[in-house]
Structure formats: structure tokens, C-alpha cells
Design a protein around this motif. Structure first.
Motif, PDB file in Angstrom:
ATOM      1  N   PHE A 240       0.819  -1.212   0.000  1.00 45.00           N
ATOM      2  CA  PHE A 240       0.000   0.000   0.000  1.00 45.00           C
ATOM      3  C   PHE A 240       0.858   1.269   0.000  1.00 45.00           C
ATOM      4  CE2 PHE A 240      -3.190  -3.094   0.989  1.00 45.00           C
ATOM      5  CZ  PHE A 240      -4.322  -2.592   0.370  1.00 45.00           C
ATOM      6  N   ALA A 241       2.059   1.209   0.520  1.00 41.04           N
ATOM      7  CA  ALA A 241       2.977   2.342   0.388  1.00 41.04           C
ATOM      8  C   ALA A 241       3.373   2.523  -1.068  1.00 41.04           C
ATOM      9  CB  ALA A 241       4.215   2.138   1.257  1.00 41.04           C
ATOM     10  N   LEU A 242       3.603   1.417  -1.761  1.00 44.19           N
ATOM     11  CA  LEU A 242       3.955   1.463  -3.183  1.00 44.19           C
ATOM     12  C   LEU A 242       2.840   2.131  -3.986  1.00 44.19           C
ATOM     13  CD1 LEU A 242       6.365   0.436  -4.901  1.00 44.19           C
ATOM     14  CD2 LEU A 242       5.003  -1.604  -5.393  1.00 44.19           C
ATOM     15  N   ILE A 243       1.613   1.726  -3.723  1.00 48.47           N
ATOM     16  CA  ILE A 243       0.454   2.322  -4.400  1.00 48.47           C
ATOM     17  C   ILE A 243       0.330   3.798  -4.047  1.00 48.47           C
ATOM     18  CG2 ILE A 243      -2.067   2.295  -4.567  1.00 48.47           C
ATOM     19  CD1 ILE A 243      -1.909  -0.744  -3.998  1.00 48.47           C
ATOM     20  N   SER A 244       0.449   4.098  -2.761  1.00 49.13           N
ATOM     21  CA  SER A 244       0.283   5.473  -2.278  1.00 49.13           C
ATOM     22  C   SER A 244       1.330   6.416  -2.868  1.00 49.13           C
ATOM     23  CB  SER A 244       0.374   5.491  -0.747  1.00 49.13           C
ATOM     24  OG  SER A 244       0.346   6.806  -0.245  1.00 49.13           O
ATOM     25  N   ILE A 245       2.589   5.989  -2.888  1.00 49.24           N
ATOM     26  CA  ILE A 245       3.674   6.842  -3.394  1.00 49.24           C
ATOM     27  C   ILE A 245       3.487   7.143  -4.874  1.00 49.24           C
ATOM     28  CG2 ILE A 245       6.149   6.947  -3.864  1.00 49.24           C
ATOM     29  CD1 ILE A 245       6.493   5.208  -1.304  1.00 49.24           C
ATOM     30  N   ARG A 246       3.223   6.111  -5.652  1.00 49.74           N
ATOM     31  CA  ARG A 246       3.050   6.308  -7.105  1.00 49.74           C
ATOM     32  C   ARG A 246       1.871   7.225  -7.386  1.00 49.74           C
ATOM     33  NH1 ARG A 246       6.397   3.130  -9.963  1.00 49.74           N
ATOM     34  NH2 ARG A 246       7.148   1.158  -9.077  1.00 49.74           N
ATOM     35  N   PHE A 247       0.778   7.033  -6.676  1.00 50.86           N
ATOM     36  CA  PHE A 247      -0.416   7.863  -6.873  1.00 50.86           C
ATOM     37  C   PHE A 247      -0.143   9.306  -6.448  1.00 50.86           C
ATOM     38  CE2 PHE A 247      -4.454   9.610  -5.222  1.00 50.86           C
ATOM     39  CZ  PHE A 247      -5.203   9.570  -6.398  1.00 50.86           C
ATOM     40  N   PHE A 248       0.523   9.461  -5.304  1.00 48.20           N
ATOM     41  CA  PHE A 248       0.796  10.796  -4.774  1.00 48.20           C
ATOM     42  C   PHE A 248       1.699  11.590  -5.707  1.00 48.20           C
ATOM     43  CE2 PHE A 248       3.463  13.647  -2.187  1.00 48.20           C
ATOM     44  CZ  PHE A 248       2.475  14.442  -1.620  1.00 48.20           C
ATOM     45  N   LEU A 249       2.736  10.957  -6.258  1.00 46.73           N
ATOM     46  CA  LEU A 249       3.662  11.659  -7.138  1.00 46.73           C
ATOM     47  C   LEU A 249       2.994  12.123  -8.435  1.00 46.73           C
ATOM     48  CD1 LEU A 249       6.893   9.498  -6.701  1.00 46.73           C
ATOM     49  CD2 LEU A 249       6.437  11.774  -5.770  1.00 46.73           C
ATOM     50  N   LYS A 250       1.999  11.382  -8.883  1.00 46.82           N
ATOM     51  CA  LYS A 250       1.249  11.802 -10.072  1.00 46.82           C
ATOM     52  C   LYS A 250       0.282  12.931  -9.751  1.00 46.82           C
ATOM     53  CE  LYS A 250       1.391   7.305 -12.425  1.00 46.82           C
ATOM     54  NZ  LYS A 250       0.575   6.157 -12.942  1.00 46.82           N
ATOM     55  N   LEU A 251      -0.138  12.995  -8.502  1.00 43.58           N
ATOM     56  CA  LEU A 251      -1.200  13.922  -8.103  1.00 43.58           C
ATOM     57  C   LEU A 251      -0.698  15.265  -7.602  1.00 43.58           C
ATOM     58  CD1 LEU A 251      -4.376  13.888  -7.674  1.00 43.58           C
ATOM     59  CD2 LEU A 251      -3.867  13.245  -5.312  1.00 43.58           C
ATOM     60  N   ILE A 252       0.477  15.281  -6.961  1.00 39.64           N
ATOM     61  CA  ILE A 252       0.888  16.428  -6.157  1.00 39.64           C
ATOM     62  C   ILE A 252       1.008  17.732  -6.942  1.00 39.64           C
ATOM     63  CG2 ILE A 252       3.337  15.833  -6.396  1.00 39.64           C
ATOM     64  CD1 ILE A 252       1.574  17.519  -3.381  1.00 39.64           C
TER      65      ILE A 252
END
Length: 276
Positions: A240-252
Motif C-alpha cells: 500500500f505504500a507502493l500504491i500510495s507513493i506512485r499515486f501521490f507523485l502523479k497527483l501532487i
């Protein structure tokens, strides 16, 4: 193996993975689910629980290493530059990271016992959530102009050091390491994505060091019987950290920090209602 206990540690791993690197305070979220821990009667005693926290945090750290593997290969001078070189990157140096780590690293070592003894309370976490949210809102307002630094490869030593000093705020539980450092990066002229990249890269050595020290302190409480729970928590935190990091970097770069700040204030309100 108790299925209910296993479910609890998986949930805790998920919470850790989703919140450790987003600027929302993993500590604040852990407070909300901590009752699950305290109700544990079989393996997750007080001391085993401390070891478990370290284990799931290591799962989150591994996720960062996977996402930024080419960066770390470059920083350590191992092999070719890989994707980073292909993209014209690679100007970020290990010394930039070290400079950014020094302030919080020194203060953390000096005041570790005081922080652990006096600051890990619900009230202090509430303060950290709210003040951290205010800093994030200020960062977005002040830096509405186009940032000077679009990628982390353009960061200067002065900017890295300034971000390092601002990161010291995250020693206050609830403030959020990523919330403090991304805000600091934006305030000194980095784009939100560049600030996030630098934040995640800095997180690996400082979190790995802190986790390693904590693990050694609690090693005597490690139980083979609890190993399945540690493995389950580690895997759930990593995934879930892997999912969260990838999603966050695309979103920020699109949403910036204000939405996360609003979420933190709402979270603080929920914690206040539940615990006070």
C-alpha cells in the motif's frame, strides 16, 4: 494463528503504507486505529507491538527504494545511470541528501528520549496536525508564482539545508515528515513534485536509521510466534505504500498541498471528538 489478530496487523500495515509518505501524518492515523493494538491479547503485547511498528515501517521504506531505485543507484555511484540518465537527470548528489538530513538527524539524536517520553500524546499530535496544515496552506499561498526549480536535479545546497531545518518540525508527532519537507521545499522555490521527490529520497536513510535503532532496542521482545503477523504487516505496508507513493507523485503537482491540509484539519477534529 488467530485470524482476528492477523486482520488487525494487516489493517495497521495498510494504514502505515497509505499515510507514511503522504503529508497527512501517519501518527495521527495510527492513533485512530491504535485501539486495535491495545485490545490485542495474544502476540501484540506492548513490547512486541513496538517491534511490529518498526517492521511495518521498514515495509514502507522498501516501497520508496523500489520507486526510486534508479535514483539510489545513481546516488550511490553503482552501475550506469539507468533511467535517470536517459531522462537527462542525475545531478542530484548524495551530498545534497546528507546536507538535508543533518539538522533533523542531530536534533533527533539529542532529544529522542524527550520526544518519546513527552510528545507522543493525543494532544500533541492534534497540535501537530493543525499547525502542519497551516504551514502547508501558507506554502501554497506564498508560492503561487511559478517555482524556479522544476526537478529535484536543480536543487542547491542552500535549498537542501533549508529544507533540512524545516524538516526538524516533523520531530513533533503529528506534524508529518513529508508535510514539513514538501512545504519547506515549496517555500524555497521547488515545484511540488521536486519537493516530494527530495522528501521521499531523504526519508529512506533517516527512517531506516531510526527504525534500525528502534529494532535493536526491542529485539529481545521479538517472538517467533509473532513472525506471521510481522510478515503480514510488512507486506501490507509495502504494497500500500507502493500504491500510495506512485499515486501521490502523479497527483501532487495538480492538487498541491491545500486539500491535504484540509484533510488534516478534519482528521484532527475527528480525533478530538473521539478522544476528548
Amino acid at each position: 494463528m488467530d485470524f482476528n489478530e492477523l486482520l488487525k496487523v494487516i489493517i495497521l500495515g495498510i494504514v502505515e503504507g497509505l499515510t507514511e509518505f503522504a503529508p497527512v501524518s501517519s501518527t495521527g492515523h495510527m492513533i485512530i486505529v491504535d485501539d486495535m493494538w491495545l485490545q490485542s491479547e495474544q502476540f501484540l503485547t506492548k513490547y512486541v507491538a513496538n517491534t511490529f511498528k518498526v517492521v511495518i515501517q521498514l515495509g514502507s521504506i522498501l516501497a520508496v527504494v523500489v520507486v526510486f531505485k534508479d535514483r539510489f543507484i545513481d546516488l550511490l555511484g553503482l552501475g550506469r545511470r539507468g533511467k535517470a540518465a536517459q531522462n537527462g537527470q542525475g545531478d542530484l548528489k548524495l551530498t545534497h541528501v546528507i546536507v538535508g538530513l543533518i539538522p533533523a538527524g542531530v536534533l533527533g539524536l539529542l532529544f529522542e528520549d524527550i520526544i518519546d517520553e513527552y510528545l507522543f500524546t493525543t494532544a500533541t499530535v492534534l497540535i501537530g496536525l493543525v499547525i502542519g496544515a497551516i504551514l502547508m496552506i501558507i506554502a501554497d499561498i506564498v508560492t503561487s508564482r511559478k517555482p524556479m526549480v522544476q526537478t529535484v536535479d536543480q536543487i542547491t545546497y542552500k535549498q537542501a539545508l533549508t529544507i533540512g531545518f524545516i524538516q526538524c518540525l516533523s520531530l513533533w508527532p503529528g506534524f508529518s515528515r513529508s508535510g514539513a519537507t514538501i512545504s519547506g521545499g515549496v517555500l524555497v522555490g521547488l515545484s511540488h513534485r521536486a519537493a516530494a521527490d527530495f522528501t521521499f529520497i531523504m526519508a529512506v536513510p533517516i527512517m531506516a536509521g531510526a527504525s534500525g535503532i528502534s529494532f535493536l532496542k526491542n529485539l529481545e521482545y521479538f517472538s517467533i510466534d509473532a513472525l506471521p503477523f510481522f510478515i503480514a504487516g510488512f507486506i501490507s505496508a509495502f504494497v500500500f505504500a507502493l500504491i500510495s507513493i506512485r499515486f501521490f507523485l502523479k497527483l501532487i503537482n495538480k492538487v498541491k498541498l491545500v486539500p491535504f491540509a484540509i484533510y488534516r484539519i478534519v482528521l484532527a477534529g475527528i480525533i478530538y471528538v473521539v478522544y476528548f
